[in-house]
Design an enzyme around this catalytic site. Sequence first.
Site, PDB file in Angstrom:
ATOM      1  N   ARG A 285     -15.080  64.809  26.283  1.00  0.00           N
ATOM      2  CA  ARG A 285     -15.659  63.455  26.213  1.00  0.00           C
ATOM      3  C   ARG A 285     -16.914  63.322  27.059  1.00  0.00           C
ATOM      4  O   ARG A 285     -17.820  64.128  26.937  1.00  0.00           O
ATOM      5  CB  ARG A 285     -14.611  62.433  26.594  1.00  0.00           C
TER       6      ARG A 285
ATOM      7  N   THR B 125      -4.202  64.005  29.410  1.00  0.00           N
ATOM      8  CA  THR B 125      -5.418  64.201  28.612  1.00  0.00           C
ATOM      9  C   THR B 125      -6.016  65.550  28.984  1.00  0.00           C
ATOM     10  O   THR B 125      -5.954  65.956  30.148  1.00  0.00           O
ATOM     11  CB  THR B 125      -6.462  63.081  28.835  1.00  0.00           C
TER      12      THR B 125
ATOM     13  N   ARG C 256      -2.585  54.903  18.446  1.00  0.00           N
ATOM     14  CA  ARG C 256      -3.465  53.895  19.042  1.00  0.00           C
ATOM     15  C   ARG C 256      -3.062  52.578  18.399  1.00  0.00           C
ATOM     16  O   ARG C 256      -2.892  52.511  17.187  1.00  0.00           O
ATOM     17  CB  ARG C 256      -4.923  54.242  18.775  1.00  0.00           C
TER      18      ARG C 256
ATOM     19  N   GLY D 195      -4.701  59.961  22.897  1.00  0.00           N
ATOM     20  CA  GLY D 195      -4.767  61.340  22.418  1.00  0.00           C
ATOM     21  C   GLY D 195      -3.651  62.182  23.018  1.00  0.00           C
ATOM     22  O   GLY D 195      -3.309  62.005  24.180  1.00  0.00           O
TER      23      GLY D 195
ATOM     24  N   ASP E 215      -6.865  56.681  30.156  1.00  0.00           N
ATOM     25  CA  ASP E 215      -7.251  55.431  30.827  1.00  0.00           C
ATOM     26  C   ASP E 215      -7.050  54.198  29.953  1.00  0.00           C
ATOM     27  O   ASP E 215      -6.688  53.130  30.451  1.00  0.00           O
ATOM     28  CB  ASP E 215      -8.682  55.512  31.374  1.00  0.00           C
TER      29      ASP E 215
ATOM     30  N   ASP F 268     -10.514  63.509  32.958  1.00  0.00           N
ATOM     31  CA  ASP F 268     -11.479  62.469  33.314  1.00  0.00           C
ATOM     32  C   ASP F 268     -10.835  61.262  33.997  1.00  0.00           C
ATOM     33  O   ASP F 268     -11.288  60.135  33.837  1.00  0.00           O
ATOM     34  CB  ASP F 268     -12.249  62.017  32.053  1.00  0.00           C
TER      35      ASP F 268
ATOM     36  N   ASP G  82      -9.108  66.207  29.014  1.00  0.00           N
ATOM     37  CA  ASP G  82     -10.476  66.037  29.521  1.00  0.00           C
ATOM     38  C   ASP G  82     -10.603  66.027  31.050  1.00  0.00           C
ATOM     39  O   ASP G  82     -11.689  66.200  31.571  1.00  0.00           O
ATOM     40  CB  ASP G  82     -11.081  64.734  28.979  1.00  0.00           C
TER      41      ASP G  82
HETATM   42  P1  ATP Z   1      -7.373  59.310  25.411  1.00  0.00           P
HETATM   43  O1  ATP Z   1      -7.969  59.580  26.764  1.00  0.00           O
HETATM   44  O2  ATP Z   1      -6.743  60.500  24.833  1.00  0.00           O
HETATM   45  O3  ATP Z   1      -8.275  58.600  24.448  1.00  0.00           O
HETATM   46  P2  ATP Z   1      -6.300  56.771  26.016  1.00  0.00           P
HETATM   47  O4  ATP Z   1      -5.015  56.343  26.597  1.00  0.00           O
HETATM   48  O5  ATP Z   1      -7.530  56.467  26.806  1.00  0.00           O
HETATM   49  O6  ATP Z   1      -6.162  58.301  25.676  1.00  0.00           O
HETATM   50  P3  ATP Z   1      -6.978  54.752  24.046  1.00  0.00           P
HETATM   51  O7  ATP Z   1      -7.031  54.847  22.573  1.00  0.00           O
HETATM   52  O8  ATP Z   1      -8.174  54.326  24.790  1.00  0.00           O
HETATM   53  O9  ATP Z   1      -6.447  56.179  24.540  1.00  0.00           O
HETATM   54  O10 ATP Z   1      -5.797  53.745  24.439  1.00  0.00           O
HETATM   55  C1  ATP Z   1      -4.501  53.898  23.892  1.00  0.00           C
HETATM   56  C2  ATP Z   1      -3.921  52.564  23.561  1.00  0.00           C
HETATM   57  O11 ATP Z   1      -3.813  51.766  24.751  1.00  0.00           O
HETATM   58  C3  ATP Z   1      -4.753  51.718  22.619  1.00  0.00           C
HETATM   59  O12 ATP Z   1      -4.564  52.075  21.283  1.00  0.00           O
HETATM   60  C4  ATP Z   1      -4.216  50.326  22.906  1.00  0.00           C
HETATM   61  O13 ATP Z   1      -3.006  50.092  22.233  1.00  0.00           O
HETATM   62  C5  ATP Z   1      -3.936  50.390  24.414  1.00  0.00           C
HETATM   63  N1  ATP Z   1      -5.065  49.769  25.119  1.00  0.00           N
HETATM   64  C6  ATP Z   1      -6.259  50.324  25.448  1.00  0.00           C
HETATM   65  N2  ATP Z   1      -7.074  49.434  26.039  1.00  0.00           N
HETATM   66  C7  ATP Z   1      -6.392  48.261  26.063  1.00  0.00           C
HETATM   67  C8  ATP Z   1      -6.682  46.945  26.541  1.00  0.00           C
HETATM   68  N3  ATP Z   1      -7.859  46.634  27.091  1.00  0.00           N
HETATM   69  N4  ATP Z   1      -5.717  46.000  26.401  1.00  0.00           N
HETATM   70  C9  ATP Z   1      -4.539  46.287  25.851  1.00  0.00           C
HETATM   71  N5  ATP Z   1      -4.209  47.499  25.376  1.00  0.00           N
HETATM   72  C10 ATP Z   1      -5.107  48.473  25.486  1.00  0.00           C
END
Ligand code: ATP
Length: 324
Positions: free
Chosen positions: A172, A126, A72, A11, A103, A130, A128
């Site tokens: 979240r 982010t 994503r 995000g 994360d 978090d 949030d």
């Molecule tokens: P937000 O907090 O805004 O959701 P985020 O970084 O947590 O941000 P995610 O959609 O959870 O957002 O993760 C972003 C991208 O990171 C995913 O689309 C994926 O490409 C990669 N990713 C997440 N988890 C994994 C994993 N276990 N293995 C490999 N790639 C991952």
Amino acid sequence: LKKIAVLTSGGDSPGMNAAIRSVVRTCAYHSIDCIGVYRGYEGLIEGDFKEMNARSVRGIINKGGTILKSARSKEFRTKEGRQKAYDSLVKANVDGLVVIGGDGSFTGALIFNQEFGFPVMGIPGTIDNDIVGTTHTLGFDTALNTVVDAIDKIRDTASSHNRLFFVEVMGRDVGHIALNAGIAGGAEEILIPEENLGLERLVESLNRSRKSGKSSSIVIVAEGDKIGKNIFQLKDYVDENMEGYDVRVSVLGHMQRGGAPSCFDRVLASRMGVKAVESLLEGKTNFMVGLLNSKMELTPLDNAIKGKTKINLELLRVSDIMST
Ligand code: ATP
């Protein structure tokens, strides 16, 4: 290291552009090359890169969103996808990666490092807040200001009509936005996932403040709160069990993720970018940069991913006292 890549993933949040600018300019300062990767891990897999220099990041410190776009990526979750990403980086002679995201993005970065030994550094972006290892994630402060501004406006209409407003804010599974913005906006009650007030006590408390002469009330509800199944059911319950108020709901939604970053987020982003690049140059990898005790500190990505942020109990108490 001679060439660092930077990407934004997951995000978006206000301050990501300021962080990109800082990474690019810190590379320029240390006379190393920098490339921007479009669309997070998607662009990494496809080799969607752009050479960046100090001038390519002009005029973006005040812009919300991310000029590099975020995405994503399902493919990056697969070994084949990550192999393609590695090949693209090697082909472009990149030898370090800064990941601005949440994360999930850090989990991907860590797995990527474990598989290919590729140096990675995280910047927490982010709204949030978090993520452990920093008191503030990038965008949190801006989102708070946006929410407080919205609460102020809602209060104008609430007090003109004797209304009770339930205002849903993002965050979240955690209540950081709700608690801080609720205190700053003078909310009568703040409902967060970390503390379950219960429906009856909520109604009791609202009745008390009504009897004490309040003509309007604002209740901030964190999106992750479970007191009602959702905010509309919460409204219905209060409608049925309280008299004298016209009850309304306002879900703030994605406006909280946009807008010009606050001064705080711009300064934080600038500091984080410098720390991320210079840590990579010192040979460090698998860390996230963060703000702890007013200083830039490194936290192992592993801890940042697995840790759970705690709600500030002192703030909870302040909010209780303020709503008497
Ligand atoms: P937000 O907090 O805004 O959701 P985020 O970084 O947590 O941000 P995610 O959609 O959870 O957002 O993760 C972003 C991208 O990171 C995913 O689309 C994926 O490409 C990669 N990713 C997440 N988890 C994994 C994993 N276990 N293995 C490999 N790639 C991952």
